[in-house]
Scaffold this active site. Sequence first.
Site, PDB file in Angstrom:
ATOM      1  CG  ASN A  27      -1.903   1.099   1.265  1.00  0.00           C
ATOM      2  OD1 ASN A  27      -1.542   2.281   1.198  1.00  0.00           O
ATOM      3  ND2 ASN A  27      -3.170   0.748   1.366  1.00  0.00           N
ATOM      4  CG  HIS A  70      -5.722  -0.441  -1.982  1.00  0.00           C
ATOM      5  ND1 HIS A  70      -6.913  -0.889  -1.478  1.00  0.00           N
ATOM      6  CD2 HIS A  70      -5.736   0.914  -1.844  1.00  0.00           C
ATOM      7  CE1 HIS A  70      -7.637   0.143  -1.055  1.00  0.00           C
ATOM      8  NE2 HIS A  70      -6.951   1.242  -1.272  1.00  0.00           N
ATOM      9  CB  SER A 123      -9.510  -9.469   4.847  1.00  0.00           C
ATOM     10  OG  SER A 123     -10.672  -9.648   4.061  1.00  0.00           O
ATOM     11  CG  ASP A 178      -5.901   2.300   3.209  1.00  0.00           C
ATOM     12  OD1 ASP A 178      -5.472   2.878   2.192  1.00  0.00           O
ATOM     13  OD2 ASP A 178      -5.893   1.076   3.355  1.00  0.00           O
ATOM     14  CD  GLU A 208      -4.856  -6.310  -1.486  1.00  0.00           C
ATOM     15  OE1 GLU A 208      -4.497  -5.112  -1.489  1.00  0.00           O
ATOM     16  OE2 GLU A 208      -5.556  -6.803  -0.577  1.00  0.00           O
TER      17      GLU A 208
HETATM   18 ZN   LIG Z   1      -7.540  -2.875  -1.397  1.00  0.00          ZN
END
Ligand SMILES: [Zn+2]
Length: 156
Positions: A46, A57, A82, A147, A59
Amino acid sequence: MTSVTPAQELLDVAYEEALHGLAEGGIPIGAALFDADGTLLGRGRNRRVQSGDPSVHAETDAFRAAGRRRDYRRTTMVTTLSPCWYCSGLIRQFGIGSLIVGESQTFSGGHDWLADHGVAVTVLQDRRCVDLMTQFIAEHPALWYEDIGVADELEA
Ligand SMILES: [Zn+2]
């Protein structure tokens, strides 16, 4: 999970990214994308704070670092936390086959929804990941609520 590499070892890469982000003054969430044989395709963290970009982010950063692929079915997204709805949407959009989640105690995003849609989901509830986020949220509540897109908490 389809990888031959133990989930915990894959998580270690994402956790390193989270620590890197913390050291940079950022939100400590890391991720990595692996091929089915355990080959690292891309890793990231992130970087909302570091890049001034709310779309970076962990991911999405790992996904972009991996470059173009025709087919994601045999890939595994590993993330320390998660995945939020934005990142869950990415996983579903590109058909990423497996997801390893470090923990879902401090934040629970879309991993159950992904499992319902055929993604092989493993939630490790890794103590390091829980401790990292718990400490960060306690020290930086405003940054955390920004966030996850919860505006009300900032005004409380
Ligand atoms: Zn995310």
